[in-house]
Design an enzyme around this catalytic site. Structure first.
Site, mmCIF file in Angstrom:
data_model
loop_
_atom_site.group_PDB
_atom_site.id
_atom_site.type_symbol
_atom_site.label_atom_id
_atom_site.label_comp_id
_atom_site.label_asym_id
_atom_site.label_seq_id
_atom_site.Cartn_x
_atom_site.Cartn_y
_atom_site.Cartn_z
ATOM 1 N N TYR A 1 -8.509 -11.590 0.422
ATOM 2 C CA TYR A 1 -7.525 -10.576 0.042
ATOM 3 C C TYR A 1 -7.697 -10.204 -1.432
ATOM 4 C CZ TYR A 1 -5.034 -11.779 4.361
ATOM 5 O OH TYR A 1 -4.675 -11.985 5.661
ATOM 6 N N HIS B 1 5.916 -8.400 3.259
ATOM 7 C CA HIS B 1 4.614 -9.084 3.220
ATOM 8 C C HIS B 1 4.754 -10.599 3.348
ATOM 9 C CE1 HIS B 1 2.804 -5.297 1.364
ATOM 10 N NE2 HIS B 1 1.999 -5.588 2.358
ATOM 11 N N ARG C 1 -6.695 2.209 0.734
ATOM 12 C CA ARG C 1 -7.341 0.908 0.846
ATOM 13 C C ARG C 1 -7.688 0.689 2.312
ATOM 14 N NH1 ARG C 1 -3.945 -3.365 2.646
ATOM 15 N NH2 ARG C 1 -5.360 -4.844 1.688
ATOM 16 N N ASN D 1 -7.886 -2.130 5.453
ATOM 17 C CA ASN D 1 -7.466 -3.434 5.958
ATOM 18 C C ASN D 1 -8.119 -3.603 7.331
ATOM 19 O OD1 ASN D 1 -5.877 -5.832 5.908
ATOM 20 N ND2 ASN D 1 -4.513 -4.901 7.416
ATOM 21 N N GLU E 1 -7.900 -0.401 9.441
ATOM 22 C CA GLU E 1 -6.829 0.503 9.027
ATOM 23 C C GLU E 1 -7.224 1.176 7.725
ATOM 24 O OE1 GLU E 1 -3.147 -2.169 10.854
ATOM 25 O OE2 GLU E 1 -3.491 -2.153 8.695
HETATM 26 C C1 HEM Z 1 0.001 -6.887 5.667
HETATM 27 C C2 HEM Z 1 3.075 -3.186 5.192
HETATM 28 C C3 HEM Z 1 0.954 -1.850 1.075
HETATM 29 C C4 HEM Z 1 -1.856 -5.761 1.347
HETATM 30 C C5 HEM Z 1 1.055 -6.023 5.856
HETATM 31 C C6 HEM Z 1 1.997 -6.087 6.945
HETATM 32 C C7 HEM Z 1 2.845 -5.052 6.806
HETATM 33 C C8 HEM Z 1 2.454 -4.322 5.636
HETATM 34 C C9 HEM Z 1 4.020 -4.685 7.715
HETATM 35 C C10 HEM Z 1 2.049 -7.145 8.065
HETATM 36 C C11 HEM Z 1 2.947 -8.271 7.635
HETATM 37 C C12 HEM Z 1 3.311 -9.165 8.817
HETATM 38 O O1 HEM Z 1 2.457 -9.969 9.230
HETATM 39 O O2 HEM Z 1 4.426 -9.031 9.332
HETATM 40 C C13 HEM Z 1 2.747 -2.494 4.046
HETATM 41 C C14 HEM Z 1 3.411 -1.294 3.605
HETATM 42 C C15 HEM Z 1 2.831 -0.907 2.448
HETATM 43 C C16 HEM Z 1 1.783 -1.888 2.159
HETATM 44 C C17 HEM Z 1 4.570 -0.598 4.335
HETATM 45 C C18 HEM Z 1 3.194 0.305 1.653
HETATM 46 C C19 HEM Z 1 3.735 0.289 0.482
HETATM 47 C C20 HEM Z 1 0.015 -2.803 0.786
HETATM 48 C C21 HEM Z 1 -0.821 -2.783 -0.381
HETATM 49 C C22 HEM Z 1 -1.612 -3.874 -0.325
HETATM 50 C C23 HEM Z 1 -1.273 -4.596 0.898
HETATM 51 C C24 HEM Z 1 -0.835 -1.703 -1.451
HETATM 52 C C25 HEM Z 1 -2.641 -4.222 -1.365
HETATM 53 C C26 HEM Z 1 -3.034 -5.395 -1.681
HETATM 54 C C27 HEM Z 1 -1.632 -6.356 2.567
HETATM 55 C C28 HEM Z 1 -2.415 -7.471 3.079
HETATM 56 C C29 HEM Z 1 -1.899 -7.777 4.334
HETATM 57 C C30 HEM Z 1 -0.792 -6.874 4.550
HETATM 58 C C31 HEM Z 1 -3.589 -8.156 2.380
HETATM 59 C C32 HEM Z 1 -2.445 -8.818 5.330
HETATM 60 C C33 HEM Z 1 -3.305 -8.046 6.300
HETATM 61 C C34 HEM Z 1 -4.164 -8.820 7.266
HETATM 62 O O3 HEM Z 1 -4.713 -9.882 6.935
HETATM 63 O O4 HEM Z 1 -4.376 -8.328 8.390
HETATM 64 N N1 HEM Z 1 1.364 -4.939 5.062
HETATM 65 N N2 HEM Z 1 1.771 -2.832 3.157
HETATM 66 N N3 HEM Z 1 -0.281 -3.914 1.541
HETATM 67 N N4 HEM Z 1 -0.681 -6.017 3.468
HETATM 68 FE FE1 HEM Z 1 0.569 -4.457 3.284
#
Ligand code: HEM
Length: 344
Positions: free
Chosen positions: A38, A194, A224, A226, A266
């Site tokens: 990450y 998160h 970004r 994912n 994504e």
């Molecule tokens: C995972 C939403 C922005 C990094 C997630 C999850 C959600 C989410 C719902 C899944 C959490 C769960 O397991 O319940 C959002 C939303 C964003 C946003 C609504 C908008 C502002 C970002 C940004 C980063 C980030 C800017 C930059 C570092 C991550 C990472 C994961 C994650 C690393 C784990 C993903 C994986 O391993 O599959 N995010 N996120 N997110 N998000 Fe975000």
């Protein structure tokens, strides 16, 4: 080249979804290196990039009509997949404008937006829609403005309100998600939603990402990538539907692994909205089978190395350990061991 839509393809039951060779080449492969951890991997969302998927602000591909139909099916079964809190109405209109203007600019052959003051007409040729309405008057549309436009776009969208030096997920259209629930998360702050992600909190990834996003400027969107993995080309892998798709994991065998297991990428985009100061977050999902990935030598080498060496906490969070080794074993003989260059 004009895209040929495939309106009859399915993302459940019969799973007739398939990629054409052109569609495979536009896949946004997510790994810039042979290993994955990450990070705050955010860059400007400018038109252009390693594949055609980055050429538009809101990407439309051959699956457009089929994905809009699948969204309509999910919403018919579970209307709570689209929710917006009442104070986000201005952000709803901002989103409608942002998406309509960009679709019309990027795909004039498919979409047209005409404006006469606040009297707007929207034409969506692939879906056969022509709609006149008054901008700002929700009663002139068949449903709320955010639902209206996100029913006509690929990928999920959420709306973040900015207050108290934080972001709150106060709305969303979430029908193609990787195992998280809008109904559960709505109203949460950036760190709260998160919460379940391993390792990234300790590494300061979310603190830095939030700081960056709080300063996001209108007219300077960012993006970004994912990724995770999904068994079968299924878009709706929601917790609400876990009983439907969870058992699929047990169906993977060494014989069918390449066809069944899909790399799920994504392409996430973030836009500051002009009137509300909210942030529109797009989560555009692309599915490619391991068999298709294996057709591209640099992709199969890299996916093999990433999965082989993936931190076990990340693998567990993504829900892949049950079949991870089968994918590694399939890809290992296809990895010639040669060095890969940085970049995608
Ligand atoms: C995972 C939403 C922005 C990094 C997630 C999850 C959600 C989410 C719902 C899944 C959490 C769960 O397991 O319940 C959002 C939303 C964003 C946003 C609504 C908008 C502002 C970002 C940004 C980063 C980030 C800017 C930059 C570092 C991550 C990472 C994961 C994650 C690393 C784990 C993903 C994986 O391993 O599959 N995010 N996120 N997110 N998000 Fe975000």
């Amino acid at each position: 080249m004009t895209v040929q839509f495939k309106p009859a393809e399915t993302f459940r039951d019969t799973f007739t979804y398939k990629k054409s060779p052109e569609d495979l080449l536009r896949f946004p492969f997510p790994f810039p290196e042979d290993s994955y951890m990450y990070s705050v991997n955010i860059e400007p969302h400018v038109r252009g990039g390693p594949t055609a998927a980055f050429q538009a602000q809101f990407d439309v591909d051959e699956h457009y009509i089929a994905e809009c139909k699948e969204r309509a099916r999910v919403l018919a079964e579970d209307p709570k997949r689209c929710q917006v809190l009442p104070h986000m109405l201005t952000a709803e209109w901002d989103s409608l404008e942002m998406i309509m203007e960009n679709l019309a600019a990027d795909y004039p052959e498919h979409f047209t937006l005409s404006k006469d003051g606040d009297a707007w007409t929207w034409v969506n040729r692939p879906l056969g829609i022509q709609q006149s309405f008054i901008f700002g008057k929700a009663e002139t549309l068949p449903c709320g403005p955010f639902e209206y436009i996100t029913r006509q776009a690929q990928g999920d969208f959420t709306l973040q309100d900015q207050r108290e030096d934080n972001l709150f997920v106060d709305g969303g259209m979430v029908t193609t998600q990787a195992d998280w629930s809008l109904e559960f998360d709505i109203g949460m702050s950036f760190q709260e939603w998160h919460g379940p992600v391993p390792l990234a909190h300790e590494k300061g990834v979310f603190d830095r990402a939030l700081k960056y996003l709080l300063r996001l400027q209108y007219g300077q969107p960012v993006r970004r990538l994912n990724w995770t993995m999904t068994v079968n080309p299924r878009l709706d892998t929601s917790p609400e539907n876990y009983p439907v798709w969870g058992p699929d994991k047990a169906s993977v065998t060494p014989e069918n692994v390449a066809e069944k297991v899909h790399l799920r990428v994504e392409l996430q985009t973030l836009y500051r909205l002009p009137r509300s100061n909210a942030i529109l977050f797009g989560i555009r999902c692309y599915l490619t089978s391991v068999a298709d990935i294996a057709k591209v030598p640099k992709w199969r080498r890299r996916l093999h190395r990433v999965l082989r060496d993936l931190h076990p906490d990340i693998a567990a969070y993504k829900g892949i350990p049950r079949y991870q080794q089968m994918v590694v074993d399939y890809l290992a003989p296809l990895d010639d061991g040669s060095a890969t260059s940085p970049g995608i």
